[in-house]
Scaffold this motif. Structure first.
Motif, PDB file in Angstrom:
ATOM      1  N   ALA A   2      49.662   0.145  68.164  1.00 31.09           N
ATOM      2  CA  ALA A   2      49.108  -1.073  68.931  1.00 31.09           C
ATOM      3  C   ALA A   2      48.927  -0.743  70.428  1.00 31.09           C
ATOM      4  O   ALA A   2      47.869  -1.322  71.040  1.00 31.09           O
ATOM      5  N   ARG A  88      53.692 -10.555  68.144  1.00 27.19           N
ATOM      6  CA  ARG A  88      53.223  -9.661  69.186  1.00 27.19           C
ATOM      7  C   ARG A  88      51.732  -9.445  68.867  1.00 27.19           C
ATOM      8  O   ARG A  88      50.972  -8.197  68.945  1.00 27.19           O
ATOM      9  N   GLN A  89      51.104 -10.603  69.379  1.00 26.33           N
ATOM     10  CA  GLN A  89      49.516 -10.516  69.073  1.00 26.33           C
ATOM     11  C   GLN A  89      48.982 -11.303  70.411  1.00 26.33           C
ATOM     12  O   GLN A  89      49.673 -12.297  70.736  1.00 26.33           O
ATOM     13  N   GLY A  99      46.930  -6.639  68.669  1.00 27.96           N
ATOM     14  CA  GLY A  99      48.451  -6.236  68.741  1.00 27.96           C
ATOM     15  C   GLY A  99      48.832  -5.794  69.674  1.00 27.96           C
ATOM     16  O   GLY A  99      48.199  -4.824  70.485  1.00 27.96           O
ATOM     17  N   TYR A 100      50.224  -5.707  70.288  1.00 28.81           N
ATOM     18  CA  TYR A 100      50.622  -4.912  71.301  1.00 28.81           C
ATOM     19  C   TYR A 100      52.103  -4.515  71.021  1.00 28.81           C
ATOM     20  O   TYR A 100      52.838  -5.170  70.489  1.00 28.81           O
TER      21      TYR A 100
END
Length: 403
Positions: A2, A88-89, A99-100
């Motif tokens: 991500a 986590r988006q 995503g990250y």
């Protein structure tokens, strides 16, 4: 994989992304910006760009080839609508979900506006924050027209200076008893006031705005005491507020901005914040700095901390403001000062103002006085002091204070 997502495409974002690559981070980096233009400098907008002395390509912080060469993805003209912390988006207005592994908020600040109830939504009323703001108002900034500036802070003063340089009739209106009341001493305000008056700006202090005059387009300003100031256009410079909407909606801690710890982390360890939107611990309080220097330094630091450096942020504040052909340079923070010394400079519009708190030198304002700024900044950055009587004595060679 991500990678890192940065929301906001200003100075802090550009510095952070570039530093991540310089430190050897090979993971994906995505910068999301609501404006349809690559990261650019904001300070020249209200000065050189508005005057026509700087083209758009010179405003850009990096050329298009830089972002491509560094494999940094710019998603421009896109608005982030929400942050899914559990997943986590980052959600955007086109329905995408990015995503990250790490997320950085560099959302900056939004200008305060006059309420619609007093005419703030009329045509011909402008704020100065974005490229679009300046491009929209520029055609109205013409010689012979009447400009009313509401707000006697640095943005308002810079707009007034540009108006006069373009040959406009300019009136600056400040509700407080004097200009620069929240950010500078009376001594610094006196220097700046004299500069503007000498250039033909009419300054009206202690004058609250009752309402704007006009139906569809503003035609002037009515003050609370009944006076009316005719105007062909109005620039509102009454301050900015940190853009915390996304962070608040995501449940992050807010305290004078997006609250971060000494390393730049928010209350969610996977999310960081930098620049105008972020407040950090400093001298027992939470501090938020609205400056290019802070955006660069925080962006650089957080990039290193994302990669495990765990370095605490130690701000070294510096600011500047260009008005007419004069440059005001500021080092340090004058909050809570209890002693001020005015030192004369060269020329009619020049000199410096030095600030102490509890006997310690904390800030210097220098107008057309590069030496005073340089010496003051070096002393403050090193945590060194200077005797007020020596600073105020014109016979003192300031460089001897560094020995």
């Amino acid at each position: 994989m991500a990678g890192t997502v940065i929301i906001g495409a200003g100075q802090a974002a550009a510095s952070m992304a570039a530093r991540l690559r310089a430190l050897g981070d090979t993971r994906p980096i995505t910068v999301i910006g609501a404006e349809p233009v690559a990261p650019y400098q904001r300070p020249p907008l209200s000065k050189a760009y508005l005057l026509g002395d700087m083209a758009l390509d010179r405003l850009l912080l990096r050329g298009a080839d830089f972002w491509a060469d560094q494999d940094i993805t710019l998603c421009l003209g896109r608005t982030v609508t929400g942050i899914d912390r559990a997943g986590r988006q980052v959600l955007t207005d086109d329905g995408a979900a990015l995503g990250y592994d790490a997320l950085a908020l560099t959302t900056g600040a939004v200008p305060r506006r006059l309420p619609a109830a007093i005419g703030g939504d009329l045509g011909g009323v402008f704020t100065v924050r974005t490229l679009a703001d300046v491009d929209t108002m520029a055609p109205d900034m013409r010689a012979g027209r009447r400009l009313a500036v509401i707000g006697g802070g640095y943005i308002g003063l810079e707009a007034a200076a540009v108006g006069r340089k373009l040959g406009m009739e300019v009136t600056l209106i400040e509700a407080a008893p004097r200009i620069l009341g929240r950010v500078a001493s009376a001594e610094t305000a006196d220097m700046i006031r004299r500069l503007h008056v000498a250039q033909g700006v009419r300054i009206v202090e202690g004058a609250a705005v009752d309402r704007l005059i006009g139906t569809e387009r503003a035609e002037g300003v009515r003050l609370a005491d009944g006076r009316e100031i005719p105007a062909d256009l109005i620039v509102v410079g009454i301050g900015i507020d940190p853009d915390v909407a996304l962070a608040r909606d995501a449940g992050l801690n807010i305290d004078n901005g997006i609250a971060v710890d000494g390393t730049g982390r928010t209350s969610d360890p996977a999310i960081w914040a930098a620049g105008d939107c972020a407040s950090f611990p400093h001298d027992g309080r939470r501090l938020r700095l609205e400056s290019v220097g802070n955006a660069i330094d925080m962006g650089d630091l957080i990039a290193a901390n994302m990669l495990g450096a765990e370095k605490p942020y130690q701000p070294k504040p510096w600011f500047w403001s260009d008005q007419f052909d004069a440059k005001l340079q500021i080092a340090g923070l004058n909050a809570g000062f209890d002693q001020v010394v005015r030192r004369p400079g060269d020329g009619e519009h020049g000199g410096s103002v030095w600030y102490w708190r509890d006997g310690r030198l904390i800030a210097v304002d220098a107008l057309n006085d590069a030496r005073a700024y340089m010496v003051g900044k070096r002393l403050i950055d090193a945590g060194r002091n200077a005797a007020p009587d020596l600073v105020g004595d014109p016979a003192t060679d300031l460089k001897t204070l560094l020995k």
